[in-house]
Design an enzyme around this catalytic site. Structure first.
Site, PDB file in Angstrom:
ATOM      1  N   ASP A  45       0.474  49.213  30.443  1.00 44.22           N
ATOM      2  CA  ASP A  45       1.132  49.530  29.172  1.00 44.22           C
ATOM      3  C   ASP A  45       0.295  49.039  27.999  1.00 44.22           C
ATOM      4  O   ASP A  45       0.106  47.831  27.825  1.00 44.22           O
ATOM      5  CB  ASP A  45       2.511  48.846  29.173  1.00 44.22           C
ATOM      6  CG  ASP A  45       3.440  49.449  28.144  1.00 44.22           C
ATOM      7  OD1 ASP A  45       2.954  50.169  27.251  1.00 44.22           O
ATOM      8  OD2 ASP A  45       4.652  49.198  28.238  1.00 44.22           O
ATOM      9  N   ASP A  46      -0.219  49.951  27.217  1.00 37.74           N
ATOM     10  CA  ASP A  46      -1.004  49.618  26.013  1.00 37.74           C
ATOM     11  C   ASP A  46      -2.361  48.989  26.338  1.00 37.74           C
ATOM     12  O   ASP A  46      -2.904  48.228  25.530  1.00 37.74           O
ATOM     13  CB  ASP A  46      -0.242  48.651  25.072  1.00 37.74           C
ATOM     14  CG  ASP A  46       1.019  49.250  24.476  1.00 37.74           C
ATOM     15  OD1 ASP A  46       1.378  50.380  24.850  1.00 37.74           O
ATOM     16  OD2 ASP A  46       1.634  48.578  23.633  1.00 37.74           O
ATOM     17  N   CYS A  85       4.955  55.002  24.548  1.00 37.12           N
ATOM     18  CA  CYS A  85       5.432  54.767  25.918  1.00 37.12           C
ATOM     19  C   CYS A  85       6.255  55.865  26.576  1.00 37.12           C
ATOM     20  O   CYS A  85       5.863  56.399  27.610  1.00 37.12           O
ATOM     21  CB  CYS A  85       6.240  53.472  25.943  1.00 37.12           C
ATOM     22  SG  CYS A  85       5.258  52.021  25.566  1.00 37.12           S
ATOM     23  N   ARG A  89       5.005  58.479  29.529  1.00 39.33           N
ATOM     24  CA  ARG A  89       5.527  58.372  30.899  1.00 39.33           C
ATOM     25  C   ARG A  89       6.207  59.673  31.333  1.00 39.33           C
ATOM     26  O   ARG A  89       6.127  60.081  32.497  1.00 39.33           O
ATOM     27  CB  ARG A  89       6.512  57.201  30.984  1.00 39.33           C
ATOM     28  CG  ARG A  89       5.784  55.880  30.981  1.00 39.33           C
ATOM     29  CD  ARG A  89       6.574  54.741  30.361  1.00 39.33           C
ATOM     30  NE  ARG A  89       5.608  53.784  29.841  1.00 39.33           N
ATOM     31  CZ  ARG A  89       5.046  52.818  30.567  1.00 39.33           C
ATOM     32  NH1 ARG A  89       5.407  52.623  31.819  1.00 39.33           N
ATOM     33  NH2 ARG A  89       4.124  52.038  30.057  1.00 39.33           N
ATOM     34  N   LYS A 138       8.179  49.277  34.617  1.00 40.98           N
ATOM     35  CA  LYS A 138       8.840  49.841  33.431  1.00 40.98           C
ATOM     36  C   LYS A 138       9.116  51.331  33.625  1.00 40.98           C
ATOM     37  O   LYS A 138       8.213  52.101  33.941  1.00 40.98           O
ATOM     38  CB  LYS A 138       7.912  49.615  32.240  1.00 40.98           C
ATOM     39  CG  LYS A 138       8.339  50.281  30.960  1.00 40.98           C
ATOM     40  CD  LYS A 138       7.491  49.734  29.830  1.00 40.98           C
ATOM     41  CE  LYS A 138       7.506  50.627  28.620  1.00 40.98           C
ATOM     42  NZ  LYS A 138       6.697  50.057  27.523  1.00 40.98           N
ATOM     43  N   HIS A 140      11.565  53.583  31.341  1.00 40.66           N
ATOM     44  CA  HIS A 140      11.479  54.078  29.967  1.00 40.66           C
ATOM     45  C   HIS A 140      11.702  55.575  29.799  1.00 40.66           C
ATOM     46  O   HIS A 140      11.189  56.203  28.870  1.00 40.66           O
ATOM     47  CB  HIS A 140      10.146  53.668  29.316  1.00 40.66           C
ATOM     48  CG  HIS A 140      10.341  53.247  27.893  1.00 40.66           C
ATOM     49  ND1 HIS A 140       9.361  52.724  27.089  1.00 40.66           N
ATOM     50  CD2 HIS A 140      11.466  53.287  27.125  1.00 40.66           C
ATOM     51  CE1 HIS A 140       9.847  52.454  25.901  1.00 40.66           C
ATOM     52  NE2 HIS A 140      11.129  52.787  25.899  1.00 40.66           N
ATOM     53  N   SER A 163      10.841  48.901  27.045  1.00 40.34           N
ATOM     54  CA  SER A 163       9.718  48.000  26.747  1.00 40.34           C
ATOM     55  C   SER A 163      10.144  46.538  26.744  1.00 40.34           C
ATOM     56  O   SER A 163      11.274  46.199  26.392  1.00 40.34           O
ATOM     57  CB  SER A 163       9.107  48.339  25.389  1.00 40.34           C
ATOM     58  OG  SER A 163       8.534  49.612  25.427  1.00 40.34           O
ATOM     59  N   HIS A 229       1.572  45.097  27.253  1.00 37.93           N
ATOM     60  CA  HIS A 229       2.378  45.344  26.052  1.00 37.93           C
ATOM     61  C   HIS A 229       2.884  43.992  25.527  1.00 37.93           C
ATOM     62  O   HIS A 229       3.299  43.144  26.317  1.00 37.93           O
ATOM     63  CB  HIS A 229       3.548  46.242  26.464  1.00 37.93           C
ATOM     64  CG  HIS A 229       4.366  46.804  25.347  1.00 37.93           C
ATOM     65  ND1 HIS A 229       5.118  46.016  24.513  1.00 37.93           N
ATOM     66  CD2 HIS A 229       4.556  48.086  24.942  1.00 37.93           C
ATOM     67  CE1 HIS A 229       5.746  46.793  23.638  1.00 37.93           C
ATOM     68  NE2 HIS A 229       5.421  48.060  23.873  1.00 37.93           N
ATOM     69  N   ASP A 281      -0.819  53.827  29.731  1.00 38.73           N
ATOM     70  CA  ASP A 281       0.079  54.826  29.112  1.00 38.73           C
ATOM     71  C   ASP A 281      -0.337  55.235  27.702  1.00 38.73           C
ATOM     72  O   ASP A 281       0.090  56.256  27.203  1.00 38.73           O
ATOM     73  CB  ASP A 281       1.539  54.325  29.114  1.00 38.73           C
ATOM     74  CG  ASP A 281       1.787  53.224  28.086  1.00 38.73           C
ATOM     75  OD1 ASP A 281       0.838  52.471  27.762  1.00 38.73           O
ATOM     76  OD2 ASP A 281       2.929  53.114  27.615  1.00 38.73           O
ATOM     77  N   ASN A 282      -1.140  54.408  27.045  1.00 37.28           N
ATOM     78  CA  ASN A 282      -1.671  54.750  25.710  1.00 37.28           C
ATOM     79  C   ASN A 282      -2.692  53.683  25.321  1.00 37.28           C
ATOM     80  O   ASN A 282      -2.865  52.684  26.024  1.00 37.28           O
ATOM     81  CB  ASN A 282      -0.565  54.862  24.653  1.00 37.28           C
ATOM     82  CG  ASN A 282       0.384  53.678  24.594  1.00 37.28           C
ATOM     83  OD1 ASN A 282       1.545  53.802  24.959  1.00 37.28           O
ATOM     84  ND2 ASN A 282      -0.094  52.535  24.147  1.00 37.28           N
ATOM     85  N   LYS A 302      -3.186  52.838  19.658  1.00 45.40           N
ATOM     86  CA  LYS A 302      -1.820  53.313  19.914  1.00 45.40           C
ATOM     87  C   LYS A 302      -1.176  53.892  18.658  1.00 45.40           C
ATOM     88  O   LYS A 302      -1.423  53.402  17.553  1.00 45.40           O
ATOM     89  CB  LYS A 302      -0.995  52.131  20.420  1.00 45.40           C
ATOM     90  CG  LYS A 302       0.471  52.408  20.656  1.00 45.40           C
ATOM     91  CD  LYS A 302       1.182  51.191  21.214  1.00 45.40           C
ATOM     92  CE  LYS A 302       2.661  51.449  21.396  1.00 45.40           C
ATOM     93  NZ  LYS A 302       3.364  50.345  22.057  1.00 45.40           N
TER      94      LYS A 302
END
Ligand code: MG
Length: 479
Positions: A45-46, A85, A89, A138, A140, A163, A229, A281-282, A302
């Site tokens: 994540d991130d 996010c 996803r 996660k 989401h 998150s 994240h 994811d980003n 992001k």
């Protein structure tokens, strides 16, 4: 010279060994005798483009990811569908642009929408073939029971519904207590900092245990780490280990997690029948400064559709099927994983349109393989902001936030809103999107504009007011 000859002979021998040992592609069409491949997706994540050793990190050590790349394939131009996010996803799990299925932004505790029952997830896709399926981490895609993984094709689920910053200790906004969910039950109604410290290890153990329990049947594991994240947390064993502060420690623990999964597959002798995909994811959340990652040499991070927001590190691994040390420089994306898994498992795609395409020729490094997409489209929310085709990326006029004063210690910094005008970038020569060459290539601008116009008709564009003929509705909370 002798050394060169010896090395060359060793290389030729290694390639011959690999060619001899390469297995036929497991049966897309159900050929007898070929086991169905296991699928493992590790989604962080991130995590920024440059936050892996083999993607340029110098202060963060990622020996397991680097080994994974040296035994598999590294994608230099791999994209998520949106730089945030939930939208990202949704694309990974359905093979659709998030705009097609109505999941945008980052769904929070007050959200009443989620993945629609009619959308087919990766879990439901491989369930057709009898796979054991699990999500650890996660989700989401909606936190109400009707949206959770057990209702969307996954046998097991353990993790956070959204998150990890959507909790009462958030530095700029207060949220209700953050729950931990097992199956569809809340097993911890108030996740604490001590709980978050153990998350990466706990999720890894659950994934390893799931693989061990299902070693005799095909399985799909989606290990979606909530880290890196913000707020960042790491277990005591990894605290202070890296040369890049807490953020580096967190990445090194994720790297450990990847090693645990790959070691488990080797130990159980499943490595030759398992495709493992690692990606993020980003791009990095640059507002958080030392608690965010790096996308260098890419522009921004992001929440923007510049390369730093949507281009992510990606490694795929499948000994015997993917040649070791391969590098793919063709554009590819998370939307392509769903149809590729369909091809590898022989599962039937949904009847409704999806956007991804089979990229197995790229993953398996077939000579001369090219991207099956004429273009990828980058939305921010409902606004179509950019399109990439081949070496070219065209940004339509849009606003974006840039960080003018990075935060530190877990607090966000200051951003300013900027405007980019119609801009064409040549990513082959200018990966940092620094120089607008639109006036030198009017035909390219016309071609990409026409491609974008077709996509606006299909998925809409808030900038032009178009609704999109191919847009479907998200799921809504049953009243
Ligand atoms: Mg993210």
């Amino acid at each position: 010279m002798k050394r060169c000859v010896a090395l060359s002979l060793a290389f030729v021998a290694a390639m011959l060994f690999w060619l001899r040992s390469a297995q036929p592609l497991p049966a897309a069409d159900g050929q007898p005798g070929n086991p169905l491949p296991n699928i493992v997706i590790i989604f962080t994540d991130d995590q920024g483009y440059a936050d892996v050793g083999c993607f340029g990190a110098t202060k963060i050590k990622t020996p397991n990811l680097d080994r994974m790349a040296s035994e598999g394939i590294r994608f230099t131009d791999f994209y998520v569908a949106q730089p945030v996010c939930s939208a990202s996803r949704a694309a990974l799990l359905t093979g659709c642009y998030p705009n097609r299925i109505g999941i945008l932004g980052a769904l929070g505790p007050a959200s009443n929408i989620g993945i629609h029952d009619d959308e087919m997830t990766l879990g439901e896709l491989v369930k057709q073939k009898g796979y054991a399926t699990a999500v650890f981490g996660k989700w989401h895609l909606g936190h109400h029971p009707q949206f959770l993984p057990p209702r969307h094709g996954f046998d097991e689920y353990f993790g956070l519904p959204y998150s990890n910053d959507m909790w009462p200790q958030h530095p700029t906004a207060k949220f209700p207590p953050l729950p931990m969910i097992d199956g569809q039950k809340i097993v911890n109604p108030n996740v604490t900092a001590d709980d978050q410290k153990l998350l990466t290890q706990q999720l890894t153990r659950r994934a390893v245990d799931f693989i061990q329990r299902n070693k005799d049947r095909p399985f799909l594991v989606y290990l979606a780490h909530p880290m890196p994240h913000v707020p960042l947390f790491v277990s005591d064993g990894f605290a202070g280990r890296s040369a890049a502060g807490l953020y580096g420690d967190v990445i090194e623990e994720i790297d450990w997690s990847v090693g645990q999964v790959l070691d488990t597959l080797r130990r159980l002798n499943l490595h030759r029948q398992t495709l493992v995909i690692f990606t993020s994811d980003n791009g990095p959340w640059l507002s958080y400064g030392d608690h965010g990652g790096s996308a260098k040499p890419l522009r921004e991070g992001k929440s923007t559709t510049f390369e730093g927001g949507v281009r992510v590190p990606c490694i795929m691994w499948w000994p015997g099927q993917i040649p070791p040390g391969a590098v793919c420089r063709q554009p590819a994306a998370t939307i392509d994983i769903f149809p590729t898994v369909a091809r590898l498992t022989g599962a039937k795609l949904p009847d409704c349109p999806i956007d991804g395409k089979d990229i197995w020729p790229l993953i398996s490094a077939q000579p001369g393989a090219t991207s099956p997409h004429e273009a990828y489209f980058f939305y921010w929310g409902r606004e179509l902001q950019a399109v990439r085709s081949g070496r070219w990326k065209l940004h339509f006029p849009h606003k974006y936030n840039t960080i003018v004063e990075p935060g530190s210690g877990g607090r966000p910094g200051k951003a300013q809103t900027r405007q980019i005008e119609l801009s064409l970038f040549d990513l082959e020569n200018d990966v940092g999107e620094t120089t607008n060459v639109a006036e030198h290539h009017p035909q390219v601008v016309d071609r990409l504009t026409q491609l974008a116009q077709r996509m606006r008709q299909e998925l809409g564009d808030s900038a032009t007011g178009q609704q999109g003929e191919g847009v479907r509705q998200p799921g809504r909370l049953a009243q």
